[in-house]
Design an enzyme around this catalytic site. Structure first.
Site, short mmCIF file in Angstrom:
data_model
loop_
_atom_site.label_atom_id
_atom_site.label_comp_id
_atom_site.label_asym_id
_atom_site.label_seq_id
_atom_site.Cartn_x
_atom_site.Cartn_y
_atom_site.Cartn_z
N ARG A 1 10.72 57.23 53.26
CA ARG A 1 11.88 56.55 53.84
C ARG A 1 12.27 55.36 52.97
O ARG A 1 11.40 54.67 52.44
CB ARG A 1 11.57 56.06 55.25
N THR B 1 9.20 48.50 65.94
CA THR B 1 9.57 48.59 67.34
C THR B 1 8.65 49.62 68.02
O THR B 1 8.10 50.48 67.35
CB THR B 1 11.04 49.01 67.52
#
Length: 195
Positions: free
Chosen positions: A135, A90
C-alpha cells in the site's frame, strides 16, 4: 440562573405536608469555560507545497482511502491508488478474521465525511512510499485544508502507529493523541482496550 426545586416530605407534626425548597444551579455555557481548562486548537498545518493533488475515489476504512492523481507526482495519474494514512491506526472493520472493533464504523464514517467521494484532496509522502503490503503510505489533506491523519487522532477515532522511518508529522500526531486521550475523546473513553 436556573433553579432546581427539591421537594421534601415533612413530618405531619412539622408542617403537615410537602415543602418545596429551591436552590440556584449555575448554567455553564461552553464559551464561559476558562481558557486554561480548554484543549487548545492545533495550529493549522498548511497543505505542503510538495503534496500531490488527487481526487477521492472511495474510502476503504478509517485509515485507508483510494485516491486518483489529477496531476503529476508520486502517485500515477488516472489510476486508483490505495493510500494507507501514515502514523495512524483506526479500529478494524474489514478484516474477515476479526470482529468489527470498537469505534471502527465511526472512524470509517468520519473519514468518509472528511474525504467525500469525488472531492479534491492532497497527498504527501514520506521517506518510504510503500508498506510491506504494497500500500502507498501518505499524509492527506482534504479540500478544506484539514490534515486528515491528525484530525482522526485528535477526535479520538485513531491511535498513533509509527511507520519507521516515516516521521515527518509524527510529533504533531502524537500531540493530537495526547490531547484526545487526556480529554477522553472517542475510543479513549468508550473502548475498554484503549484505556
Amino acid at each position: 440562573m436556573r433553579s432546581r426545586c427539591v421537594v421534601a416530605l415533612a413530618g405531619a407534626a412539622a408542617l403537615g405536608g410537602l415543602v418545596a425548597a429551591c436552590e440556584p444551579v449555575p448554567v455553564v455555557r461552553p464559551d464561559a469555560v476558562p481558557a486554561a481548562s480548554r484543549t487548545p486548537a492545533p495550529t493549522p498545518l498548511a497543505i505542503p507545497k510538495d503534496a500531490q493533488r488527487v481526487t477521492v475515489s472511495w474510502v476503504t476504512d478509517g485509515d485507508t482511502v483510494a485516491l486518483r492523481a489529477v496531476r503529476r507526482g508520486v502517485l500515477p495519474q488516472a489510476v486508483d491508488t490505495h493510500v494507507r494514512l501514515l502514523e495512524i491506526d483506526t479500529p478494524e472493520s474489514k478484516d474477515p478474521d476479526l470482529p468489527v472493533q470498537c469505534f471502527a464504523l465511526r472512524a470509517t464514517a468520519a473519514t468518509e465525511r472528511l474525504l467525500p467521494q469525488g472531492s479534491t484532496a492532497w497527498v504527501q509522502t514520506d521517506r518510504e512510499l510503500h508498506d510491506r503490503y504494497g500500500r502507498t503510505l501518505g499524509y492527506v489533506w482534504n479540500e478544506r485544508g484539514v490534515f486528515v491523519n491528525e484530525a482522526l487522532v485528535r477526535r479520538g477515532l485513531a491511535r498513533v502507529l509509527f511507520y519507521r522511518p516515516n516521521d515527518r508529522h509524527l510529533e504533531r500526531i502524537r500531540a493530537a493523541e495526547s490531547a484526545a486521550r487526556s480529554a477522553g475523546r472517542g475510543l479513549w473513553s468508550h473502548c475498554p482496550d484503549s484505556r
